[in-house]
Design a protein around this motif. Structure first.
Motif, PDB file in Angstrom:
ATOM      1  N   TYR A 246       0.837  -1.207   0.000  1.00 18.08           N
ATOM      2  CA  TYR A 246       0.000   0.000   0.000  1.00 18.08           C
ATOM      3  C   TYR A 246       0.869   1.255   0.000  1.00 18.08           C
ATOM      4  CZ  TYR A 246      -3.494   3.439   1.405  1.00 18.08           C
ATOM      5  OH  TYR A 246      -4.308   4.553   1.453  1.00 18.08           O
ATOM      6  N   GLN A 247       1.942   1.259   0.794  1.00 19.88           N
ATOM      7  CA  GLN A 247       2.794   2.437   0.875  1.00 19.88           C
ATOM      8  C   GLN A 247       3.458   2.725  -0.467  1.00 19.88           C
ATOM      9  OE1 GLN A 247       3.015   4.550   3.630  1.00 19.88           O
ATOM     10  NE2 GLN A 247       3.914   5.821   2.013  1.00 19.88           N
ATOM     11  N   LYS A 248       3.876   1.670  -1.171  1.00 19.54           N
ATOM     12  CA  LYS A 248       4.467   1.857  -2.503  1.00 19.54           C
ATOM     13  C   LYS A 248       3.465   2.486  -3.460  1.00 19.54           C
ATOM     14  CE  LYS A 248       7.786  -1.968  -2.228  1.00 19.54           C
ATOM     15  NZ  LYS A 248       8.168  -3.310  -2.774  1.00 19.54           N
ATOM     16  N   ALA A 249       2.212   2.010  -3.397  1.00 22.67           N
ATOM     17  CA  ALA A 249       1.182   2.571  -4.265  1.00 22.67           C
ATOM     18  C   ALA A 249       0.896   4.019  -3.886  1.00 22.67           C
ATOM     19  CB  ALA A 249      -0.089   1.732  -4.167  1.00 22.67           C
ATOM     20  N   GLU A 250       0.897   4.322  -2.589  1.00 22.96           N
ATOM     21  CA  GLU A 250       0.674   5.687  -2.122  1.00 22.96           C
ATOM     22  C   GLU A 250       1.805   6.603  -2.589  1.00 22.96           C
ATOM     23  OE1 GLU A 250      -0.768   9.051  -0.174  1.00 22.96           O
ATOM     24  OE2 GLU A 250      -1.778   7.152  -0.627  1.00 22.96           O
ATOM     25  N   ASP A 251       3.052   6.114  -2.507  1.00 15.10           N
ATOM     26  CA  ASP A 251       4.200   6.914  -2.960  1.00 15.10           C
ATOM     27  C   ASP A 251       4.112   7.179  -4.461  1.00 15.10           C
ATOM     28  OD1 ASP A 251       5.153   6.895  -0.385  1.00 15.10           O
ATOM     29  OD2 ASP A 251       6.602   5.277  -0.715  1.00 15.10           O
ATOM     30  N   ALA A 252       3.718   6.146  -5.230  1.00 15.53           N
ATOM     31  CA  ALA A 252       3.597   6.302  -6.679  1.00 15.53           C
ATOM     32  C   ALA A 252       2.508   7.312  -7.022  1.00 15.53           C
ATOM     33  CB  ALA A 252       3.296   4.951  -7.326  1.00 15.53           C
ATOM     34  N   LEU A 253       1.403   7.283  -6.263  1.00 15.40           N
ATOM     35  CA  LEU A 253       0.332   8.237  -6.496  1.00 15.40           C
ATOM     36  C   LEU A 253       0.814   9.653  -6.215  1.00 15.40           C
ATOM     37  CD1 LEU A 253      -2.592   9.118  -6.972  1.00 15.40           C
ATOM     38  CD2 LEU A 253      -3.096   8.489  -4.605  1.00 15.40           C
ATOM     39  N   GLN A 254       1.517   9.851  -5.097  1.00 10.29           N
ATOM     40  CA  GLN A 254       2.002  11.184  -4.765  1.00 10.29           C
ATOM     41  C   GLN A 254       3.023  11.683  -5.782  1.00 10.29           C
ATOM     42  OE1 GLN A 254       0.525  13.065  -2.564  1.00 10.29           O
ATOM     43  NE2 GLN A 254      -0.797  11.294  -2.129  1.00 10.29           N
ATOM     44  N   ASP A 255       3.844  10.773  -6.315  1.00  5.59           N
ATOM     45  CA  ASP A 255       4.805  11.153  -7.356  1.00  5.59           C
ATOM     46  C   ASP A 255       4.072  11.636  -8.606  1.00  5.59           C
ATOM     47  OD1 ASP A 255       6.934  10.508  -5.756  1.00  5.59           O
ATOM     48  OD2 ASP A 255       7.273   8.532  -6.634  1.00  5.59           O
ATOM     49  N   ARG A 256       2.973  10.959  -8.958  1.00  9.92           N
ATOM     50  CA  ARG A 256       2.214  11.366 -10.146  1.00  9.92           C
ATOM     51  C   ARG A 256       1.532  12.703  -9.920  1.00  9.92           C
ATOM     52  NH1 ARG A 256      -2.110  10.692 -13.561  1.00  9.92           N
ATOM     53  NH2 ARG A 256      -3.611  10.130 -11.953  1.00  9.92           N
ATOM     54  N   VAL A 257       1.054  12.922  -8.684  1.00  9.05           N
ATOM     55  CA  VAL A 257       0.433  14.204  -8.367  1.00  9.05           C
ATOM     56  C   VAL A 257       1.460  15.331  -8.456  1.00  9.05           C
ATOM     57  CG1 VAL A 257      -0.665  15.548  -6.537  1.00  9.05           C
ATOM     58  CG2 VAL A 257      -1.377  13.183  -6.927  1.00  9.05           C
ATOM     59  N   LYS A 258       2.654  15.089  -7.914  1.00 10.25           N
ATOM     60  CA  LYS A 258       3.703  16.113  -7.953  1.00 10.25           C
ATOM     61  C   LYS A 258       4.172  16.380  -9.380  1.00 10.25           C
ATOM     62  CE  LYS A 258       5.462  15.119  -3.306  1.00 10.25           C
ATOM     63  NZ  LYS A 258       6.597  14.570  -2.512  1.00 10.25           N
ATOM     64  N   ALA A 259       4.305  15.300 -10.167  1.00  9.55           N
ATOM     65  CA  ALA A 259       4.730  15.463 -11.559  1.00  9.55           C
ATOM     66  C   ALA A 259       3.651  16.141 -12.391  1.00  9.55           C
ATOM     67  CB  ALA A 259       5.075  14.099 -12.163  1.00  9.55           C
TER      68      ALA A 259
END
Length: 362
Positions: A246-259
């Motif tokens: 879950y944390q990996k998916a959350e990090d990936a989501l936040q990276d996409r939001v930032k990008a």
């Protein structure tokens, strides 16, 4: 008695049968099944009030959805007649059927024009699939009915809550997590708020904020290996996965939001969605089953709104929202909307909305 039921009028069996279209014999069968319990006069004559009429409506609706009397009896056992629930499930079922009828009529009209020259295998498969969807809709409707019934919280050993803690992945790739906090069991899906789970039986929990339940599955050794989310008429299965998923998916989501970068091809996909909704014919294979069900229910309303707005003029990417939705400003000839979409791991849309454009867009 339901607070929304007022001015109770008592009917005899003959009057009840005449007013509802049922036979007196059918009323007796329903009574024998424990579905209704009419009042009795001093002479032991049966009298039917508004509670019994509401319950008769519930029974008839569930029969239309294909349930047997024994299943209906099980479903309604111990539940008071509920007018609000009755009206909601009937309205939802009728809206869905209305949208499907419109879609089916369009498809049949197209096939009638082609029938003189013969229909292709693809045409016949489309017709079969559309026919099957009516049956699927009824299944979804009665599951919604069951999921909406009142739940009773029970006490369980707080130590057992740790059995359910972990990360879970659904079939469409969406991840969720379950954790404990101060003796409470909390669950959450990626990009959504957490919710508290309340026990109604061993391994069975429910939400108080919305009609939804979670059932945990155990393997032969007694270890929790997955869960089923019961919501909106669907039963969504998720397998327990490695800690940290879950944390990996959350990090990936936040990276996409930032990008602030959209899903590949999402603009073209949104144009297709708008064009299909405007035409009233949607390819449901492009959506997850639960989203496809929502679109069927709301298609007529969306089609009318798009007709009012007129032809599409432009579509501009606004950014990635906090929940991972690609946000677009969409200009039509007669107005402007904001649309948002999200994708499952397999590329299908699993989230879609339209709403008035924010005031800061000029």
């Amino acid at each position: 008695m339901d607070k929304k039921i007022q001015n109770d009028v008592l009917l005899t069996a003959a009057e009840c049968a005449a007013r509802t279209g049922l036979s007196v014999k059918t009323l007796r069968v329903y009574e024998a099944q424990g579905l209704i319990t009419p009042k009795r006069t001093d002479k032991n004559w049966r009298l039917y009030g508004t509670n019994e009429i509401v319950r008769l409506n519930e029974v008839m609706i569930l029969k239309q959805l294909g349930l047997s009397l024994s299943k209906i009896s099980e479903l309604l056992s111990g539940q008071p007649a509920n007018l609000e629930r009755l009206l909601e499930i009937q309205a939802t079922t009728l809206r869905t059927r209305s949208a499907q009828i419109e879609t089916s009529l369009r498809l049949i009209g197209q096939l009638q024009l082609k029938a003189k020259n013969g229909l292709s295998m693809e045409d016949l498969l489309s017709l079969a699939k559309e026919t099957h969807m009516h049956e699927a809709t009824d299944d979804i409707a009665w599951r919604r009915y069951e999921q909406a019934r009142p739940r009773t919280q029970v006490e369980i050993d707080p130590k057992s809550l740790t059995d359910y803690v972990g990360d879970y992945r659904f079939e469409d790739g969406l991840t969720g997590k379950v954790r404990t906090d101060a003796g409470k069991l909390l669950g959450g899906l990626l990009g959504q708020p957490e919710f508290e789970l309340f026990a109604e039986a061993p391994d069975k929990f429910f939400l108080k904020i919305t009609p939804a339940q979670v059932t945990f599955d155990r393997d032969e050794t007694g270890l929790v290996q997955g869960l089923i989310l019961h919501q909106e008429g669907f039963e969504l299965k998720a397998n327990r996965c490695e800690p940290g998923t879950y944390q990996k998916a959350e990090d990936a989501l936040q990276d996409r939001v930032k990008a602030n970068e959209p899903y590949p091809g999402s603009a073209d996909q949104l144009r297709t969605v708008i064009a299909e909704c405007a035409a009233g014919t949607v390819n449901h294979d492009d959506y997850t089953p639960q989203l496809a069900s929502v679109i069927r229910e709301q298609l007529q309303m969306v089609e009318q709104e798009l007709e009012r707005l007129g032809p599409l003029k432009s579509l501009d990417f606004r950014g990635v929202g906090a929940g991972g939705y690609d946000l677009y400003t969409v200009d039509f000839e007669n107005g402007r909307l904001e649309w948002g979409l999200s994708k499952a791991a397999d590329g299908r849309l699993n989230g879609l909305f339209m709403r008035p454009a924010p005031c800061d867009i000029v």
